[in-house]
Design a protein around this motif. Structure first.
Motif, PDB file in Angstrom:
ATOM      1  N   TRP A 123      -3.538   5.388   1.313  1.00 13.21           N
ATOM      2  CA  TRP A 123      -3.723   6.212   2.510  1.00 13.21           C
ATOM      3  C   TRP A 123      -3.191   7.614   2.222  1.00 13.21           C
ATOM      4  N   ILE A 124      -3.849   8.615   2.774  1.00 15.13           N
ATOM      5  CA  ILE A 124      -3.424  10.002   2.575  1.00 15.13           C
ATOM      6  C   ILE A 124      -3.067  10.603   3.942  1.00 15.13           C
ATOM      7  N   PRO A 125      -1.789  10.609   4.324  1.00 17.76           N
ATOM      8  CA  PRO A 125      -1.386  11.287   5.558  1.00 17.76           C
ATOM      9  C   PRO A 125      -1.707  12.785   5.448  1.00 17.76           C
ATOM     10  N   THR A 126      -2.508  13.275   6.370  1.00 18.84           N
ATOM     11  CA  THR A 126      -3.096  14.612   6.267  1.00 18.84           C
ATOM     12  C   THR A 126      -2.759  15.437   7.497  1.00 18.84           C
ATOM     13  N   LEU A 127      -2.253  16.648   7.284  1.00 19.07           N
ATOM     14  CA  LEU A 127      -1.940  17.541   8.383  1.00 19.07           C
ATOM     15  C   LEU A 127      -3.231  18.173   8.883  1.00 19.07           C
ATOM     16  N   VAL A 128      -3.530  17.967  10.156  1.00 22.79           N
ATOM     17  CA  VAL A 128      -4.773  18.468  10.740  1.00 22.79           C
ATOM     18  C   VAL A 128      -4.461  19.203  12.041  1.00 22.79           C
ATOM     19  N   VAL A 129      -5.353  20.122  12.398  1.00 30.33           N
ATOM     20  CA  VAL A 129      -5.231  20.887  13.635  1.00 30.33           C
ATOM     21  C   VAL A 129      -6.424  20.555  14.517  1.00 30.33           C
ATOM     22  N   ALA A 130      -6.155  20.224  15.770  1.00 31.97           N
ATOM     23  CA  ALA A 130      -7.198  19.911  16.738  1.00 31.97           C
ATOM     24  C   ALA A 130      -7.063  20.819  17.957  1.00 31.97           C
TER      25      ALA A 130
ATOM     26  N   GLU B 226       0.825  -1.199   0.000  1.00 35.34           N
ATOM     27  CA  GLU B 226       0.000   0.000   0.000  1.00 35.34           C
ATOM     28  C   GLU B 226       0.865   1.257   0.000  1.00 35.34           C
ATOM     29  N   ARG B 227       0.335   2.306  -0.644  1.00 28.77           N
ATOM     30  CA  ARG B 227       1.075   3.550  -0.846  1.00 28.77           C
ATOM     31  C   ARG B 227       0.485   4.669  -0.002  1.00 28.77           C
ATOM     32  N   PHE B 228       1.369   5.539   0.500  1.00 25.67           N
ATOM     33  CA  PHE B 228       0.958   6.758   1.181  1.00 25.67           C
ATOM     34  C   PHE B 228       1.118   7.936   0.218  1.00 25.67           C
ATOM     35  N   GLY B 229       0.164   8.834   0.239  1.00 25.80           N
ATOM     36  CA  GLY B 229       0.286  10.086  -0.491  1.00 25.80           C
ATOM     37  C   GLY B 229       0.559  11.205   0.495  1.00 25.80           C
ATOM     38  N   ASN B 230      -0.080  12.356   0.296  1.00 30.12           N
ATOM     39  CA  ASN B 230       0.010  13.409   1.312  1.00 30.12           C
ATOM     40  C   ASN B 230      -1.056  14.455   1.063  1.00 30.12           C
ATOM     41  N   ALA B 231      -1.478  15.096   2.142  1.00 30.43           N
ATOM     42  CA  ALA B 231      -2.328  16.281   2.089  1.00 30.43           C
ATOM     43  C   ALA B 231      -1.828  17.185   3.207  1.00 30.43           C
ATOM     44  N   LEU B 232      -0.729  17.885   2.930  1.00 28.11           N
ATOM     45  CA  LEU B 232      -0.079  18.712   3.945  1.00 28.11           C
ATOM     46  C   LEU B 232      -0.338  20.201   3.722  1.00 28.11           C
ATOM     47  N   ALA B 233      -0.150  20.677   2.505  1.00 31.10           N
ATOM     48  CA  ALA B 233      -0.133  22.115   2.236  1.00 31.10           C
ATOM     49  C   ALA B 233      -1.534  22.679   2.015  1.00 31.10           C
ATOM     50  N   GLU B 234      -1.699  23.926   2.439  1.00 28.64           N
ATOM     51  CA  GLU B 234      -2.924  24.680   2.189  1.00 28.64           C
ATOM     52  C   GLU B 234      -2.546  26.027   1.605  1.00 28.64           C
ATOM     53  N   ILE B 235      -3.402  26.566   0.773  1.00 27.96           N
ATOM     54  CA  ILE B 235      -3.110  27.838   0.121  1.00 27.96           C
ATOM     55  C   ILE B 235      -3.793  28.970   0.876  1.00 27.96           C
ATOM     56  N   GLY B 236      -2.992  29.911   1.394  1.00 29.78           N
ATOM     57  CA  GLY B 236      -3.522  31.141   1.950  1.00 29.78           C
ATOM     58  C   GLY B 236      -4.069  31.069   3.359  1.00 29.78           C
ATOM     59  N   HIS B 237      -4.004  29.917   4.010  1.00 31.86           N
ATOM     60  CA  HIS B 237      -4.580  29.786   5.340  1.00 31.86           C
ATOM     61  C   HIS B 237      -3.495  29.871   6.404  1.00 31.86           C
ATOM     62  N   LYS B 238      -3.071  31.088   6.712  1.00 23.87           N
ATOM     63  CA  LYS B 238      -2.104  31.275   7.787  1.00 23.87           C
ATOM     64  C   LYS B 238      -2.781  31.201   9.153  1.00 23.87           C
ATOM     65  N   ASP B 239      -4.074  31.465   9.173  1.00 25.65           N
ATOM     66  CA  ASP B 239      -4.841  31.396  10.413  1.00 25.65           C
ATOM     67  C   ASP B 239      -5.170  29.943  10.726  1.00 25.65           C
ATOM     68  N   PHE B 240      -4.642  29.432  11.852  1.00 27.45           N
ATOM     69  CA  PHE B 240      -4.871  28.037  12.215  1.00 27.45           C
ATOM     70  C   PHE B 240      -6.354  27.711  12.305  1.00 27.45           C
ATOM     71  N   LYS B 241      -7.183  28.684  12.689  1.00 30.26           N
ATOM     72  CA  LYS B 241      -8.606  28.428  12.865  1.00 30.26           C
ATOM     73  C   LYS B 241      -9.279  28.055  11.547  1.00 30.26           C
ATOM     74  N   ARG B 242      -8.679  28.437  10.444  1.00 37.48           N
ATOM     75  CA  ARG B 242      -9.264  28.151   9.136  1.00 37.48           C
ATOM     76  C   ARG B 242      -8.641  26.937   8.475  1.00 37.48           C
ATOM     77  N   ARG B 243      -7.658  26.350   9.103  1.00 38.21           N
ATOM     78  CA  ARG B 243      -6.990  25.209   8.484  1.00 38.21           C
ATOM     79  C   ARG B 243      -7.804  23.934   8.658  1.00 38.21           C
ATOM     80  N   THR B 244      -7.361  22.894   7.954  1.00 44.91           N
ATOM     81  CA  THR B 244      -8.037  21.611   8.024  1.00 44.91           C
ATOM     82  C   THR B 244      -8.088  21.137   9.467  1.00 44.91           C
ATOM     83  N   ARG B 245      -9.296  20.872   9.953  1.00 45.06           N
ATOM     84  CA  ARG B 245      -9.510  20.620  11.376  1.00 45.06           C
ATOM     85  C   ARG B 245      -9.838  19.155  11.640  1.00 45.06           C
TER      86      ARG B 245
END
Length: 417
Positions: free
Chosen positions: A182-189, A138-157
């Motif tokens: 699988w898509i390793p994804t950067l998230v904020v909690a 199985e392969r891992f991809g990624n979902a790390l970067a976001e465009i224009g969201h410097k505010d943590f409150k607006r990032r992927t939650r």
């Protein structure tokens, strides 16, 4: 996070594994086997590299062969059934593949990055679970970067409701996600009134995951570096690994990520250099003032190739040296040793950036006008180098290196240095 995978987590693997290769990949024994295998598969990948680039033909068959070779599992530690190759070997394998096809060399970069995050911050049970998935193909991809969201409150939650954990957000530059299981994804909690960052391993076919193949960069055209959207995507706690907490202590996550990037550029430079050699030997005409019958005997051409060769060999040496630094500190990292490894990798990246761009440009200067014919696809080397080297600005590599040597200032700990 629990050390035991929940029943729901184990059941979900059935859905993920439905997209796995039909047979288990080869198990490579050691570093030598990894390099030999890389050379073999790279020869196959090189044949249609220009065609894939020109037509944006997604390399599904090539990726299946890549995984089946065992190369996507080479950093799985020996204690978990993998060959646990050195960072220097990982870099050389990446360079070999990238010389054949820069896109194919980049696609697994975040796969190996996620494995390093898992090695550093995952529990033993998480490591065993995901290492087994990789060994199964199985392969891992990624979902790390976001465009224009410097505010943590607006990032992927990552939030919790009555049904458990869910992810909502949008990502871009998601290299490899299109091809992943699988898509390793950067998230904020939010925890105890503050934001905490995790890497959540999300099944590719989970409900609410939408992958859009909208990457239209002029280089690295078939890396699948498009968009991923998460709309109420359910994940198990056992699929969530600490992320920024791993950078609060000295680790090799950043240097390992960066040495793979250096190796991609090194490979692209090798590919351009070899293409220039072949074209000048076989097709180029000598300049009239050189008064020679073959372009390969033109004295000014010889000097230019000599300059390229010397700087290419220097880049290779710096990447090997950086690999030794990373390997030395993986077992017992401390603040100083990790900083020295980061600087060694930054030095390598500075030179691999410049040689990859220069090799792609001088290919045309040395080969001549005939090399610009569109059907040859020789422009892909420069386009791939120019696109990939923009991941992290090289000017900041020089800044970090200079500040370290002049002022003994340790570089910041993050994945982009």
């Amino acid at each position: 996070m629990s050390d035991e995978l929940s029943l729901a987590a184990r059941d979900a693997v059935t859905h993920v594994s439905a997209a796995a290769p039909p047979s288990a990949p080869a198990r490579l024994a050691d570093d030598a086997a990894a390099i030999e295998t890389a050379r073999r598969v790279a020869a196959d990948f090189a044949r249609d590299a220009a065609l894939r680039d020109r037509e944006r033909r997604l390399p599904w068959a090539e990726l299946d062969a890549f995984v089946a070779s065992g190369l996507w599992a080479i950093t799985v530690p020996r204690a978990f059934g993998g060959p646990g190759v050195s960072s220097a070997t990982l870099a050389e394998v990446t360079a070999i593949i990238s010389a054949a096809d820069g896109s194919l060399g980049q696609i697994p970069q975040n796969h190996f990055y996620a494995l390093e995050v898992l090695r550093v911050g995952g529990s033993v049970e998480q490591q065993r679970f995901f290492y087994d998935r990789v060994l199964a193909g199985e392969r891992f991809g990624n979902a790390l970067a976001e465009i224009g969201h410097k505010d943590f409150k607006r990032r992927t939650r990552l939030t919790r409701d009555a049904l458990g954990l869910r992810i909502d957000g949008r990502k871009f530059y998601c290299t490899g996600a299109l091809y992943a299981h699988w898509i390793p994804t950067l998230v904020v909690a939010e925890e105890a009134g503050r934001d905490v960052t995790y890497l959540a391993f999300v099944p590719r076919h989970a409900s609410g995951v939408t992958i859009t193949d909208d990457w239209d960069g002029f280089g690295q055209r078939v890396t699948g570096s498009g968009s991923v959207a998460f709309d109420g995507v359910r994940v198990e706690p056992e699929w969530v690994v600490p992320f920024l907490a791993s950078f609060e202590k000295p680790t090799t996550i950043g240097p390992l990520a960066q040495i793979i990037h250096a190796a991609i550029d090194l490979g692209i430079a090798r590919g351009a250099f070899q293409a220039a050699l072949q074209f000048v030997r076989e097709r180029s005409r000598p300049w009239i003032d050189a008064k020679v019958e073959r372009a390969a005997d033109d004295p000014l051409t010889l000097a230019q190739f000599g300059d390229l060769a010397v700087r290419l060999r220097a880049a290779e040496a710096l990447v090997r040296r950086a690999g030794r630094y990373v390997d030395a500190v993986q077992a017992a990292p401390n603040e100083r040793s990790v900083a020295e490894a980061s600087i060694a990798v930054a030095e390598a990246r500075a030179l691999t950036t410049t040689i990859s761009l220069d090799a792609g440009t001088r290919l045309f200067e040395l080969a001549g006008t005939a090399a610009t014919l569109d059907g040859l696809g020789l422009d892909r080397f420069w386009r791939n180098a120019r696109t990939h080297t923009l991941h992290d600005p090289v000017r900041w590599k020089y800044h970090a290196v200079g500040n370290f040597w002049l002022n003994d200032t340790l570089p910041p700990r993050h994945g982009a240095l």
